[in-house]
Scaffold this active site. Structure first.
Site, PDB file in Angstrom:
ATOM      1  N   SER A 117       0.834  -1.197   0.000  1.00 38.01           N
ATOM      2  CA  SER A 117       0.000   0.000   0.000  1.00 38.01           C
ATOM      3  C   SER A 117       0.875   1.256   0.000  1.00 38.01           C
ATOM      4  O   SER A 117       1.701   1.428  -0.897  1.00 38.01           O
ATOM      5  CB  SER A 117      -0.969  -0.063   1.190  1.00 38.01           C
ATOM      6  N   ASP A 170      -9.948  -4.627  -4.668  1.00 38.97           N
ATOM      7  CA  ASP A 170      -9.373  -3.677  -3.714  1.00 38.97           C
ATOM      8  C   ASP A 170     -10.186  -2.384  -3.689  1.00 38.97           C
ATOM      9  O   ASP A 170     -10.221  -1.660  -4.680  1.00 38.97           O
ATOM     10  CB  ASP A 170      -7.927  -3.374  -4.113  1.00 38.97           C
ATOM     11  N   HIS A 206      -7.990  -5.428  -0.310  1.00 44.34           N
ATOM     12  CA  HIS A 206      -6.725  -4.760   0.011  1.00 44.34           C
ATOM     13  C   HIS A 206      -6.013  -5.588   1.069  1.00 44.34           C
ATOM     14  O   HIS A 206      -6.056  -5.282   2.270  1.00 44.34           O
ATOM     15  CB  HIS A 206      -7.021  -3.344   0.518  1.00 44.34           C
TER      16      HIS A 206
END
Length: 226
Positions: free
Chosen positions: A122, A176, A207
């Protein structure tokens, strides 16, 4: 000085089995810390002969606009749901310099730059891409999980020729909701158009990470660091 700044905290370190021959610097995502990806190291089933040392640093705590100004560990502020808008250029650059300092530390311990991988999930993956592509010596590889290329418009002017041929592995979840896969695909396309060697894998997940992804990372690291 802010005592939560990353240089004031000792990273989580998993030492190499046997002789230290290679290093993987892995940056966590927004709101997590250096312990977040510690458990996946044994799941990658890396050969002990690789001598891979894992470094998991902690981001500093800072207010995050998109989360109502709440203070949390973050490599940079997020000011818009569209991550490519109103980017926190100063903090991204600061985190990139911090990543460079971590690489420099490994080199000072005798590890060649081409035996060092920078990785992240991320936000951490965004910083790995940002910092890795701007590092002045050739790295073994750059790994980005569920991420995107930040400050994309500055890459052409700031990229280091040393990492033009560095292998890049990008992985993303098709479902996601935090960093939509389209952001990852757009980053992949831009990197490929700029001549970078990018491998792309996507998975039926949100995610997060999955076992198939971890296994593929282990195989990729094994090839790079052999």
């Amino acid at each position: 000085m802010n005592d939560t700044a990353p240089q004031q905290e000792t990273p989580v370190i998993i030492e190499a089995v046997g002789v230290h021959r290679a290093s993987v610097i892995w940056l966590h995502g927004l709101g997590a810390d250096g312990h977040d990806f510690e458990p996946i190291v044994p799941e990658m089933n890396l050969e002990p002969a690789l001598g891979a040392r894992f470094i998991f640093p902690h981001a500093p705590k800072r207010p995050v606009t998109i989360n109502g100004g709440m203070e949390m560990r973050a490599w940079y502020d997020v000011r818009s749901p569209d991550l490519t808008q109103m980017e926190d250029a100063a903090a991204i650059a600061e985190s990139g310099r911090f990543l460079h300092a971590l690489i420099d530390t490994e080199i000072a311990q005798g590890i060649p730059s081409n035996k060092i991988v920078v990785a992240g999930f991320s936000q951490g993956g965004a910083v790995a891409l940002y910092g890795g592509l701007r590092y002045s010596q050739p790295l073994a590889g750059i790994l980005g999980l569920s991420c995107y290329l930040p400050l994309a418009d500055t890459l052409a002017a700031e990229a280091s020729p040393a990492n033009q041929e560095t292998p890049i592995l990008l992985q993303h979840g098709r479902e996601d909701p935090i960093i939509p896969m389209g952001h990852g695909q757009a980053s992949r396309d831009q990197l490929q158009e700029a001549g970078y060697d990018v491998i792309w894998h996507d998975y039926p997940m949100p995610h997060s990470v999955c076992m198939e992804e971890i296994a593929e990372i282990g195989e990729w690291l094994g090839r790079l660091l052999a």
